[in-house]
Design a protein around this motif. Structure first.
Motif, PDB file in Angstrom:
ATOM      1  N   ILE A 141      -1.216 -12.415   8.831  1.00 30.98           N
ATOM      2  CA  ILE A 141      -2.068 -13.517   8.366  1.00 30.98           C
ATOM      3  C   ILE A 141      -1.195 -14.709   7.972  1.00 30.98           C
ATOM      4  CG2 ILE A 141      -3.652 -14.245   6.532  1.00 30.98           C
ATOM      5  CD1 ILE A 141      -4.856 -11.498   6.536  1.00 30.98           C
ATOM      6  N   ARG A 142      -1.633 -15.894   8.324  1.00 36.79           N
ATOM      7  CA  ARG A 142      -0.808 -17.089   8.130  1.00 36.79           C
ATOM      8  C   ARG A 142      -0.833 -17.618   6.702  1.00 36.79           C
ATOM      9  NH1 ARG A 142      -3.465 -19.924  13.458  1.00 36.79           N
ATOM     10  NH2 ARG A 142      -2.726 -18.408  14.988  1.00 36.79           N
ATOM     11  N   ASN A 143      -1.912 -17.400   5.983  1.00 38.68           N
ATOM     12  CA  ASN A 143      -2.066 -18.020   4.671  1.00 38.68           C
ATOM     13  C   ASN A 143      -1.634 -17.063   3.553  1.00 38.68           C
ATOM     14  OD1 ASN A 143      -4.348 -18.614   6.669  1.00 38.68           O
ATOM     15  ND2 ASN A 143      -4.276 -20.491   5.463  1.00 38.68           N
ATOM     16  N   GLU A 144      -1.540 -17.594   2.349  1.00 33.83           N
ATOM     17  CA  GLU A 144      -1.203 -16.774   1.194  1.00 33.83           C
ATOM     18  C   GLU A 144      -2.435 -16.001   0.730  1.00 33.83           C
ATOM     19  OE1 GLU A 144       0.613 -18.850  -1.981  1.00 33.83           O
ATOM     20  OE2 GLU A 144       2.179 -19.754  -0.736  1.00 33.83           O
ATOM     21  N   PHE A 145      -2.210 -14.782   0.279  1.00 33.38           N
ATOM     22  CA  PHE A 145      -3.298 -13.961  -0.243  1.00 33.38           C
ATOM     23  C   PHE A 145      -2.704 -12.922  -1.181  1.00 33.38           C
ATOM     24  CE2 PHE A 145      -1.782 -12.108   3.710  1.00 33.38           C
ATOM     25  CZ  PHE A 145      -1.553 -10.789   3.366  1.00 33.38           C
ATOM     26  N   LEU A 146      -3.571 -12.241  -1.904  1.00 31.56           N
ATOM     27  CA  LEU A 146      -3.154 -11.146  -2.778  1.00 31.56           C
ATOM     28  C   LEU A 146      -3.858  -9.888  -2.301  1.00 31.56           C
ATOM     29  CD1 LEU A 146      -1.781  -9.995  -5.309  1.00 31.56           C
ATOM     30  CD2 LEU A 146      -3.766 -10.751  -6.637  1.00 31.56           C
ATOM     31  N   TYR A 147      -3.079  -8.893  -1.891  1.00 33.86           N
ATOM     32  CA  TYR A 147      -3.658  -7.666  -1.347  1.00 33.86           C
ATOM     33  C   TYR A 147      -3.488  -6.520  -2.344  1.00 33.86           C
ATOM     34  CZ  TYR A 147      -4.398  -3.558   1.610  1.00 33.86           C
ATOM     35  OH  TYR A 147      -4.858  -2.366   2.131  1.00 33.86           O
ATOM     36  N   VAL A 148      -4.612  -5.879  -2.660  1.00 33.64           N
ATOM     37  CA  VAL A 148      -4.617  -4.704  -3.537  1.00 33.64           C
ATOM     38  C   VAL A 148      -5.027  -3.498  -2.711  1.00 33.64           C
ATOM     39  CG1 VAL A 148      -5.555  -3.656  -5.623  1.00 33.64           C
ATOM     40  CG2 VAL A 148      -5.241  -6.139  -5.511  1.00 33.64           C
ATOM     41  N   ASP A 149      -4.106  -2.572  -2.514  1.00 27.36           N
ATOM     42  CA  ASP A 149      -4.362  -1.363  -1.734  1.00 27.36           C
ATOM     43  C   ASP A 149      -4.911  -0.290  -2.675  1.00 27.36           C
ATOM     44  OD1 ASP A 149      -3.855   1.320  -0.645  1.00 27.36           O
ATOM     45  OD2 ASP A 149      -2.813   0.284   0.974  1.00 27.36           O
ATOM     46  N   LEU A 150      -6.127   0.173  -2.418  1.00 26.94           N
ATOM     47  CA  LEU A 150      -6.799   1.167  -3.263  1.00 26.94           C
ATOM     48  C   LEU A 150      -6.909   2.521  -2.558  1.00 26.94           C
ATOM     49  CD1 LEU A 150      -9.685  -1.182  -4.444  1.00 26.94           C
ATOM     50  CD2 LEU A 150      -7.743  -0.456  -5.840  1.00 26.94           C
ATOM     51  N   SER A 151      -5.963   2.816  -1.695  1.00 28.61           N
ATOM     52  CA  SER A 151      -6.093   3.981  -0.808  1.00 28.61           C
ATOM     53  C   SER A 151      -5.671   5.308  -1.421  1.00 28.61           C
ATOM     54  CB  SER A 151      -5.267   3.743   0.463  1.00 28.61           C
ATOM     55  OG  SER A 151      -3.882   3.645   0.152  1.00 28.61           O
ATOM     56  N   SER A 152      -5.152   5.311  -2.653  1.00 31.82           N
ATOM     57  CA  SER A 152      -4.682   6.560  -3.274  1.00 31.82           C
ATOM     58  C   SER A 152      -3.657   7.269  -2.391  1.00 31.82           C
ATOM     59  CB  SER A 152      -5.857   7.499  -3.575  1.00 31.82           C
ATOM     60  OG  SER A 152      -6.733   6.924  -4.501  1.00 31.82           O
ATOM     61  N   SER A 153      -2.665   6.517  -1.963  1.00 29.23           N
ATOM     62  CA  SER A 153      -1.637   7.038  -1.067  1.00 29.23           C
ATOM     63  C   SER A 153      -0.427   7.544  -1.853  1.00 29.23           C
ATOM     64  CB  SER A 153      -1.183   5.946  -0.101  1.00 29.23           C
ATOM     65  OG  SER A 153      -2.248   5.512   0.714  1.00 29.23           O
ATOM     66  N   PRO A 154       0.423   8.365  -1.232  1.00 33.73           N
ATOM     67  CA  PRO A 154       1.662   8.796  -1.887  1.00 33.73           C
ATOM     68  C   PRO A 154       2.537   7.594  -2.229  1.00 33.73           C
ATOM     69  CG  PRO A 154       1.210  10.130   0.059  1.00 33.73           C
ATOM     70  CD  PRO A 154       0.231   8.999   0.088  1.00 33.73           C
ATOM     71  N   PRO A 155       3.311   7.672  -3.313  1.00 31.37           N
ATOM     72  CA  PRO A 155       4.149   6.539  -3.723  1.00 31.37           C
ATOM     73  C   PRO A 155       5.062   6.017  -2.621  1.00 31.37           C
ATOM     74  CG  PRO A 155       4.049   8.156  -5.488  1.00 31.37           C
ATOM     75  CD  PRO A 155       3.346   8.765  -4.308  1.00 31.37           C
ATOM     76  N   ALA A 156       5.648   6.915  -1.821  1.00 35.99           N
ATOM     77  CA  ALA A 156       6.560   6.468  -0.769  1.00 35.99           C
ATOM     78  C   ALA A 156       5.846   5.576   0.243  1.00 35.99           C
ATOM     79  CB  ALA A 156       7.189   7.669  -0.064  1.00 35.99           C
ATOM     80  N   LEU A 157       4.605   5.895   0.569  1.00 42.35           N
ATOM     81  CA  LEU A 157       3.844   5.082   1.515  1.00 42.35           C
ATOM     82  C   LEU A 157       3.511   3.729   0.907  1.00 42.35           C
ATOM     83  CD1 LEU A 157       2.349   4.634   4.148  1.00 42.35           C
ATOM     84  CD2 LEU A 157       0.411   5.938   3.228  1.00 42.35           C
ATOM     85  N   MET A 158       3.183   3.701  -0.379  1.00 43.98           N
ATOM     86  CA  MET A 158       2.895   2.428  -1.034  1.00 43.98           C
ATOM     87  C   MET A 158       4.137   1.528  -1.056  1.00 43.98           C
ATOM     88  SD  MET A 158      -0.316   2.105  -1.912  1.00 43.98           S
ATOM     89  CE  MET A 158      -0.361   2.495  -0.147  1.00 43.98           C
ATOM     90  N   LYS A 159       5.303   2.119  -1.277  1.00 44.27           N
ATOM     91  CA  LYS A 159       6.546   1.339  -1.249  1.00 44.27           C
ATOM     92  C   LYS A 159       6.798   0.780   0.154  1.00 44.27           C
ATOM     93  CE  LYS A 159       8.708   3.908  -5.022  1.00 44.27           C
ATOM     94  NZ  LYS A 159       9.780   4.860  -5.419  1.00 44.27           N
ATOM     95  N   GLU A 160       6.496   1.586   1.175  1.00 45.36           N
ATOM     96  CA  GLU A 160       6.670   1.120   2.550  1.00 45.36           C
ATOM     97  C   GLU A 160       5.740  -0.044   2.845  1.00 45.36           C
ATOM     98  OE1 GLU A 160       6.509   2.770   7.175  1.00 45.36           O
ATOM     99  OE2 GLU A 160       5.876   4.087   5.524  1.00 45.36           O
ATOM    100  N   CYS A 161       4.469   0.084   2.434  1.00 44.27           N
ATOM    101  CA  CYS A 161       3.500  -0.993   2.671  1.00 44.27           C
ATOM    102  C   CYS A 161       3.903  -2.251   1.910  1.00 44.27           C
ATOM    103  CB  CYS A 161       2.107  -0.537   2.238  1.00 44.27           C
ATOM    104  SG  CYS A 161       1.399   0.759   3.281  1.00 44.27           S
ATOM    105  N   ALA A 162       4.406  -2.077   0.686  1.00 44.05           N
ATOM    106  CA  ALA A 162       4.859  -3.225  -0.092  1.00 44.05           C
ATOM    107  C   ALA A 162       5.996  -3.937   0.624  1.00 44.05           C
ATOM    108  CB  ALA A 162       5.307  -2.770  -1.480  1.00 44.05           C
ATOM    109  N   GLY A 163       6.917  -3.156   1.197  1.00 42.97           N
ATOM    110  CA  GLY A 163       8.032  -3.744   1.921  1.00 42.97           C
ATOM    111  C   GLY A 163       7.585  -4.537   3.122  1.00 42.97           C
TER     112      GLY A 163
END
Length: 285
Positions: free
Chosen positions: A82-104
């Motif tokens: 996506i080209r514009n700025e946004f704030l994404y909140v992932d509510l998927s209840s995923s393992p911490p390692a996956l959340m760190k990967e998505c954050a990266g």
């Protein structure tokens, strides 16, 4: 697409139970909602549904990911484009390692990612279930969600994965209690004591639950042998009713292990809660 969404629009990815509950809540708060779900069915007539994540959104758009864990990474990759700025909140209840990967993935694209964990049951509490948020942008997300009437709290000094890690710690407790409740209520019903056991359990709420758990852990090392015999009797009673109580059998094995360690190691008693947890954890490794 940016103009169609509007500056007041919140994007909810996922049109399942959580997505609909949160979307309805946001609309009652006076904001528009656009859902993104390629496989949504039985869509409400007035709902705005997109089959794909839009390439453009209004700046500072709030995006909520009410998605299964299996979709978390793909959604992060799509959002990173996506080209514009946004704030994404992932509510998927995923393992911490996956959340760190998505954050990266999103941070590399210069976008804000927040790990969000819904504590409690959306089925029972709907959009009023508490939400724990972690990551550098979690305070901003907590503020945005609170403005919409959500019960949201930021973990100070946290990173992505901390919120879901906390939820999975909670899962160790709550899901175990859930299955023990099944075993207990099944036996109580077979004995004609269903209402009586529910009334009998009210004393569990006489003090804050964490205080009760601390007391249980501290006294476990002191009273393991006596309690082991009580658990054996409870299992025997369930067996006479033709019920297999597999979780309670696992509980018995823990008491047996503690009893054996006490006999071998002769720990100094009494212990504080922290001391008891440390000593018991050593037996779990």
């Amino acid at each position: 697409m940016t103009g169609e969404l509007g500056d007041d629009c919140v994007i909810v990815i996922g049109y399942g139970e959580v997505g609909r509950a949160f979307g309805d809540h946001i609309e009652r708060a006076g904001r528009r909602v656009a859902y993104v779900d390629p496989v949504a069915e039985n869509v409400a007539p007035n709902a705005t549904l997109l089959r794909d994540v839009p390439w453009e959104v209004p700046d500072r758009t709030l995006i909520l990911g009410a998605i299964p864990s299996a979709a978390a990474r793909d959604v992060a990759v799509n959002l990173a484009a996506i080209r514009n700025e946004f704030l994404y909140v992932d509510l998927s209840s995923s393992p911490p390692a996956l959340m760190k990967e998505c954050a990266g993935i999103l941070e590399e694209a210069g976008r804000s990612f927040v790990d969000g964990a819904i504590m409690g049951s959306v089925d029972l509490a709907g959009a009023h279930a508490p939400i724990i948020l972690s990551g550098p942008a979690s305070q901003k997300a907590a503020s945005d969600l609170a403005a919409l009437g959500f019960d949201a709290k930021s973990l100070q000094g946290s990173q992505a994965g901390d919120a879901c890690g906390l939820k999975l710690l909670r899962t160790l407790m709550t899901k175990g209690i859930e299955v023990l409740a099944i075993e207990c209520f099944a036996a109580a019903t077979a004995m004609g004591l269903g209402s009586e056991i529910r009334e009998n359990l009210t004393d569990v709420c006489a003090r804050p639950f964490p205080d009760l758990l601390d007391a249980m852990v501290r006294s476990h090392v002191v009273h393991a042998t006596r309690r082991k015999h009580e658990v054996e009797a409870a299992i025997a009673q369930a067996s006479t009713l033709g019920l297999e109580v597999s979780v309670t059998r696992a509980v018995l094995s823990v008491y047996s292990r503690t009893e054996e360690r006490i006999a071998l190691e002769r720990p100094n008693l009494p212990m504080t809660t922290d001391e008891a947890v440390s000593w018991l954890a050593n037996g779990m490794r």
